[in-house]
Write a protein that holds these residues in place. Structure first.
Motif, PDB file in Angstrom:
ATOM      1  N   LEU A   1      44.447   9.578  39.310  1.00  0.00           N
ATOM      2  CA  LEU A   1      43.494  10.009  38.277  1.00  0.00           C
ATOM      3  C   LEU A   1      42.942   8.806  37.518  1.00  0.00           C
ATOM      4  N   THR A   2      43.818   7.857  37.183  1.00  0.00           N
ATOM      5  CA  THR A   2      43.365   6.704  36.401  1.00  0.00           C
ATOM      6  C   THR A   2      42.658   5.681  37.298  1.00  0.00           C
ATOM      7  N   VAL A   3      43.176   5.483  38.509  1.00  0.00           N
ATOM      8  CA  VAL A   3      42.596   4.452  39.371  1.00  0.00           C
ATOM      9  C   VAL A   3      41.335   4.956  40.088  1.00  0.00           C
ATOM     10  N   ALA A   4      41.475   6.033  40.901  1.00  0.00           N
ATOM     11  CA  ALA A   4      40.319   6.480  41.701  1.00  0.00           C
ATOM     12  C   ALA A   4      39.274   7.210  40.857  1.00  0.00           C
ATOM     13  N   ARG A   5      39.709   7.842  39.776  1.00  0.00           N
ATOM     14  CA  ARG A   5      38.771   8.654  38.998  1.00  0.00           C
ATOM     15  C   ARG A   5      38.446   8.093  37.618  1.00  0.00           C
ATOM     16  N   GLY A   6      39.087   6.992  37.278  1.00  0.00           N
ATOM     17  CA  GLY A   6      38.783   6.331  36.010  1.00  0.00           C
ATOM     18  C   GLY A   6      39.079   7.159  34.771  1.00  0.00           C
ATOM     19  N   MET A   7      40.034   8.072  34.890  1.00  0.00           N
ATOM     20  CA  MET A   7      40.383   8.924  33.741  1.00  0.00           C
ATOM     21  C   MET A   7      41.243   8.133  32.758  1.00  0.00           C
ATOM     22  N   ASP A   8      41.109   8.420  31.443  1.00  0.00           N
ATOM     23  CA  ASP A   8      41.961   7.674  30.524  1.00  0.00           C
ATOM     24  C   ASP A   8      43.405   8.164  30.613  1.00  0.00           C
ATOM     25  N   LYS A   9      44.308   7.261  30.222  1.00  0.00           N
ATOM     26  CA  LYS A   9      45.736   7.489  30.476  1.00  0.00           C
ATOM     27  C   LYS A   9      46.270   8.762  29.843  1.00  0.00           C
ATOM     28  N   LYS A  10      45.803   9.054  28.631  1.00  0.00           N
ATOM     29  CA  LYS A  10      46.323  10.213  27.919  1.00  0.00           C
ATOM     30  C   LYS A  10      45.909  11.510  28.617  1.00  0.00           C
ATOM     31  N   GLU A  11      44.635  11.576  28.976  1.00  0.00           N
ATOM     32  CA  GLU A  11      44.137  12.759  29.664  1.00  0.00           C
ATOM     33  C   GLU A  11      44.814  12.922  31.030  1.00  0.00           C
ATOM     34  N   ALA A  12      44.991  11.788  31.730  1.00  0.00           N
ATOM     35  CA  ALA A  12      45.643  11.818  33.040  1.00  0.00           C
ATOM     36  C   ALA A  12      47.077  12.339  32.904  1.00  0.00           C
ATOM     37  N   ALA A  13      47.790  11.887  31.864  1.00  0.00           N
ATOM     38  CA  ALA A  13      49.181  12.317  31.675  1.00  0.00           C
ATOM     39  C   ALA A  13      49.245  13.810  31.373  1.00  0.00           C
ATOM     40  N   GLU A  14      48.294  14.296  30.609  1.00  0.00           N
ATOM     41  CA  GLU A  14      48.265  15.736  30.293  1.00  0.00           C
ATOM     42  C   GLU A  14      48.048  16.564  31.557  1.00  0.00           C
ATOM     43  N   ARG A  15      47.083  16.117  32.349  1.00  0.00           N
ATOM     44  CA  ARG A  15      46.777  16.831  33.581  1.00  0.00           C
ATOM     45  C   ARG A  15      47.951  16.765  34.563  1.00  0.00           C
ATOM     46  N   ALA A  16      48.566  15.593  34.627  1.00  0.00           N
ATOM     47  CA  ALA A  16      49.690  15.403  35.552  1.00  0.00           C
ATOM     48  C   ALA A  16      50.865  16.286  35.145  1.00  0.00           C
ATOM     49  N   ARG A  17      51.125  16.373  33.827  1.00  0.00           N
ATOM     50  CA  ARG A  17      52.249  17.203  33.367  1.00  0.00           C
ATOM     51  C   ARG A  17      51.989  18.677  33.671  1.00  0.00           C
ATOM     52  N   ALA A  18      50.751  19.105  33.518  1.00  0.00           N
ATOM     53  CA  ALA A  18      50.424  20.502  33.832  1.00  0.00           C
ATOM     54  C   ALA A  18      50.653  20.770  35.321  1.00  0.00           C
ATOM     55  N   ALA A  19      50.285  19.801  36.154  1.00  0.00           N
ATOM     56  CA  ALA A  19      50.463  19.967  37.608  1.00  0.00           C
ATOM     57  C   ALA A  19      51.950  19.951  37.972  1.00  0.00           C
ATOM     58  N   LEU A  20      52.711  19.045  37.354  1.00  0.00           N
ATOM     59  CA  LEU A  20      54.163  18.997  37.625  1.00  0.00           C
ATOM     60  C   LEU A  20      54.831  20.298  37.176  1.00  0.00           C
ATOM     61  N   ASP A  21      54.359  20.830  36.070  1.00  0.00           N
ATOM     62  CA  ASP A  21      54.905  22.089  35.563  1.00  0.00           C
ATOM     63  C   ASP A  21      54.648  23.218  36.572  1.00  0.00           C
ATOM     64  N   ARG A  22      53.464  23.208  37.140  1.00  0.00           N
ATOM     65  CA  ARG A  22      53.076  24.272  38.074  1.00  0.00           C
ATOM     66  C   ARG A  22      53.978  24.312  39.309  1.00  0.00           C
ATOM     67  N   VAL A  23      54.469  23.152  39.716  1.00  0.00           N
ATOM     68  CA  VAL A  23      55.350  23.107  40.903  1.00  0.00           C
ATOM     69  C   VAL A  23      56.826  23.044  40.504  1.00  0.00           C
ATOM     70  N   GLY A  24      57.097  23.261  39.199  1.00  0.00           N
ATOM     71  CA  GLY A  24      58.482  23.293  38.732  1.00  0.00           C
ATOM     72  C   GLY A  24      59.150  21.931  38.660  1.00  0.00           C
ATOM     73  N   MET A  25      58.359  20.863  38.477  1.00  0.00           N
ATOM     74  CA  MET A  25      58.934  19.511  38.472  1.00  0.00           C
ATOM     75  C   MET A  25      58.755  18.773  37.149  1.00  0.00           C
ATOM     76  N   LEU A  26      58.342  19.473  36.108  1.00  0.00           N
ATOM     77  CA  LEU A  26      58.091  18.780  34.837  1.00  0.00           C
ATOM     78  C   LEU A  26      59.346  18.118  34.286  1.00  0.00           C
ATOM     79  N   SER A  27      60.487  18.770  34.422  1.00  0.00           N
ATOM     80  CA  SER A  27      61.725  18.191  33.869  1.00  0.00           C
ATOM     81  C   SER A  27      62.164  16.942  34.645  1.00  0.00           C
ATOM     82  N   HIS A  28      61.515  16.640  35.754  1.00  0.00           N
ATOM     83  CA  HIS A  28      61.872  15.454  36.555  1.00  0.00           C
ATOM     84  C   HIS A  28      60.817  14.361  36.450  1.00  0.00           C
ATOM     85  N   GLU A  29      59.925  14.445  35.473  1.00  0.00           N
ATOM     86  CA  GLU A  29      58.772  13.537  35.443  1.00  0.00           C
ATOM     87  C   GLU A  29      59.143  12.057  35.405  1.00  0.00           C
ATOM     88  N   ASP A  30      60.314  11.718  34.842  1.00  0.00           N
ATOM     89  CA  ASP A  30      60.688  10.306  34.731  1.00  0.00           C
ATOM     90  C   ASP A  30      61.511   9.792  35.906  1.00  0.00           C
TER      91      ASP A  30
END
Ligand SMILES: Nc1ncnc2c1ncn2[C@@H]1O[C@H](COP(=O)(O)OP(=O)(O)OP(=O)(O)O)[C@@H](O)[C@H]1O
Ligand SMILES: [Mg+2]
Length: 245
Positions: A107-136
């Motif tokens: 998101l940040t490299v290929a799409r030039g999204m800012d880090k905060k927005e990218a992290a929000e989107r990434a967390r929503a996607a990780l949540d959707r697949v049940g992996m949010l608690s493993h983000e780190d």
């Protein structure tokens, strides 16, 4: 509505034809499966559809007019690739990056999204697949099934119009395939457009609306999944699907 329509796709490796006049369409909101024996050309087909490989000839239409693949410009290919995503057999995660960073990177490299927005989107996607608690966690701290779910989150975070899956569970131990297949089933129920190469026939039968059976570089038969799995027209399809005709 037809989202992706491929026609007359051809591809050879060192003079050996691997895809022979392959045509297929994927409708918006449908899960379409590609079935077929080893060496049929399924991976090559998906790689050509995502321009990881360049086809020798054929046309591709994505939400619109058909374009000869060989005439597509770099810019056109880039625009198309930003609207599609790919999930690989071997996950293809960055081993030195956490689950979250694996998802935000594109998101940040290929799409030039800012880090905060990218992290929000990434967390929503990780949540959707049940992996949010493993983000780190890093990939080596995750099971294969969990790594594949992170890879699916990475695909989802790009908000693609179609996701290509190449045997997403074949590198997994049998007890880990279920969690990946159930994530894919959830996406299908949510109306995600997917083109899935799989050897999991029972999964294919129950998750997809359409099925394509390939052998030896060509489409043998394609149609509604329910029909293909109950009354295929071709002997070869029936024997592959273990149906007695
Ligand atoms: N980069 C390559 N160079 C040369 N030949 C290749 C290459 N990639 C694939 N092939 C050949 O193309 C044919 C189709 O391969 P492909 O990987 O697309 O089949 P597949 O249907 O995905 O098989 P599997 O079910 O085993 O994954 C095979 O004969 C393979 O050896
Ligand atoms: Mg393959």
């Amino acid at each position: 509505m037809m989202l992706l329509q491929v026609q007359h796709l051809n591809k050879s490796f060192s003079g050996k034809p691997v895809l022979k006049d392959v045509s297929l369409g994927v409708e918006t909101g449908n899960a379409t499966v590609i079935l077929g024996p080893s060496g049929a050309g399924k991976t090559t087909l998906l790689r050509c559809l995502n321009f990881l490989e360049t086809a020798d000839g054929g046309e591709i239409a994505f939400e619109g007019t058909s374009r000869p693949i060989r005439a597509m410009t770099k810019r056109e290919i880039r625009a198309y690739r930003l609207r599609t995503a790919f999930v690989f057999q071997g996950f293809n995660l960055f081993l030195n990056k956490t689950a979250l960073r694996n998802v935000t990177e594109g998101l940040t490299v290929a799409r030039g999204m800012d880090k905060k927005e990218a992290a929000e989107r990434a967390r929503a996607a990780l949540d959707r697949v049940g992996m949010l608690s493993h983000e780190d966690k890093f990939p080596h701290q995750l099971s294969g099934g969990q790594q594949q779910r992170v890879a699916i989150a990475r695909a989802l975070a790009a908000e693609p119009e179609i996701i290509f899956f190449d045997e997403p569970t074949s590198a997994l131990d049998p007890e880990l395939t279920g969690e990946v297949l159930s994530v894919m089933r959830m996406l299908a129920e949510d109306g995600m457009t997917m083109l899935i190469v799989t050897h999991e026939l029972e999964f294919a039968r129950t998750v997809s609306n359409r099925a394509v059976f390939m052998e030896d570089g060509a489409v043998v038969e394609a149609g509604e999944t329910a029909r293909l799995f109950t009354s295929p027209e071709k002997e070869r399809t029936a024997s592959f699907l273990h149906i007695t005709k």
